[in-house]
Design an enzyme around this catalytic site. Sequence first.
Site, PDB file in Angstrom:
ATOM      1  N   CYS A 172      -8.216 -58.964   6.232  1.00  0.00           N
ATOM      2  CA  CYS A 172      -8.531 -58.695   4.668  1.00  0.00           C
ATOM      3  C   CYS A 172      -8.862 -57.592   4.294  1.00  0.00           C
ATOM      4  CB  CYS A 172      -9.798 -60.029   4.632  1.00  0.00           C
ATOM      5  SG  CYS A 172     -10.777 -59.595   3.123  1.00  0.00           S
TER       6      CYS A 172
ATOM      7  N   CYS B 143     -12.448 -57.102   2.836  1.00  0.00           N
ATOM      8  CA  CYS B 143     -13.366 -57.234   3.715  1.00  0.00           C
ATOM      9  C   CYS B 143     -13.390 -55.731   4.260  1.00  0.00           C
ATOM     10  CB  CYS B 143     -13.071 -58.129   4.969  1.00  0.00           C
ATOM     11  SG  CYS B 143     -12.794 -59.899   4.567  1.00  0.00           S
TER      12      CYS B 143
ATOM     13  N   CYS C 202     -14.562 -52.656 -13.004  1.00  0.00           N
ATOM     14  CA  CYS C 202     -14.060 -51.194 -12.637  1.00  0.00           C
ATOM     15  C   CYS C 202     -13.890 -50.419 -13.854  1.00  0.00           C
ATOM     16  CB  CYS C 202     -12.691 -51.702 -11.939  1.00  0.00           C
ATOM     17  SG  CYS C 202     -11.652 -50.308 -11.796  1.00  0.00           S
TER      18      CYS C 202
ATOM     19  N   CYS D 161     -10.255 -49.038 -14.192  1.00  0.00           N
ATOM     20  CA  CYS D 161      -9.366 -49.991 -14.741  1.00  0.00           C
ATOM     21  C   CYS D 161      -9.489 -50.008 -16.348  1.00  0.00           C
ATOM     22  CB  CYS D 161      -9.653 -51.496 -14.309  1.00  0.00           C
ATOM     23  SG  CYS D 161      -9.580 -51.555 -12.369  1.00  0.00           S
TER      24      CYS D 161
END
Length: 401
Positions: free
Chosen positions: A64, A67, A187, A190
Amino acid sequence: MEFCLLSSFPQSIVAFLKDPKGPPLWEEDPGAKDVVHIDSEKDFRRLLKKEEKPLLMMFYAPWCSMCKRIMPHFQKAATQLRGHVVLAGMNIYPSEFENIKEEYNVRGYPTICYFEKGRFLFQYENYGSSAEDIVEWLKNPQPPQPQVPETPWADEGGSVYHLTDEDFDQFLKEHSSVLVMFHAPWCGHCKKMKPEFESAAEVLHGEADSSGVLAAVDATVNKALAERFHISEFPTLKYFKNGEKYAVPVLRTKKNFIEWIRNPEAPPPPEPTWEEQQTSVLHLTGDNFRETLKKKKHTLVMFYAPWCPHCKKVIPYFTSTADVFKDDRKICCAAVDCIKEKNQDLCQQEAIKGYPTFHYYHYGKFVEKYDSDRTELGFTNFIRTLREGDHERLGKKKEEL
């Protein structure tokens, strides 16, 4: 002759022997020495029963990407809080941990749960945390608060197409050239890119003969897509040509987006899919699955998803196994792509909940789930055991005659 048990080796060696190409174990990372690493349900229950200090448990999958992003921060926080709070990690991707997934509502990775005196209180949901964020939160743990969210980008209007887990694949079928921005609402980078992306979309989508379209995916909501494309930082751009994914250079401005989508760097031809390759594996569909299996005495079926990292690692081993037994008419190694629409009912009927899943069938009847080593040696040993049993039974019948 002397024998060594695998249990006497370090976990890293055991993991390597089982899957030489697999990711390194988190517990083998020197920086993670203060994280308590749990590898069995028994040890997990014991930890909950005996631990008096507050416990923050990360349920994760080794592949992942989200993760992997938070792990360094999690382990740094574990060091800072050593002696006061326990931070633990447990890989619960294997099918043996289905009970834990169900009990703690694990619907994606990572899922981080907070416990006090063995009692689960609530989840920690800030997966973009730094170590300092985790430490600060643990000073006064609180359940996730319903935030007064900013208006989601998808609800603001504009020219960018907003995609979800449910409609992403269909959108790619309908649009041959798509540049996708994976983003997170919190973010900052972003937010800075968003107006540039929107302005470029307005120009491109307004053209009579558009060379391509711009789309966005909120990766914090659409976790299946985030895991599928290994999104570990924001924003991340991915380009899709006729449904195939290609690398994208660093693009940040309206001009960059427009110029690139009008003339993308020539992508290399995509590699043939597993099904398109000439192998000894029999690729089945919902239409021919039952009838085909009835004709084979022993069939080992791999249910898979083409994007699944674990599936990609196993495919060479499974393909080699099929080659080993290609001349044995009693044996079949088959595969089912569960992502294909025509196979989804079949995969649901066969109770496929994760990828890859291996089922053994005898003349079309399900016998057992294969849970041994996912290597060529593991597969071939399993099948040879079946054939040895056949030969033994045949030998006894001849003796009786």
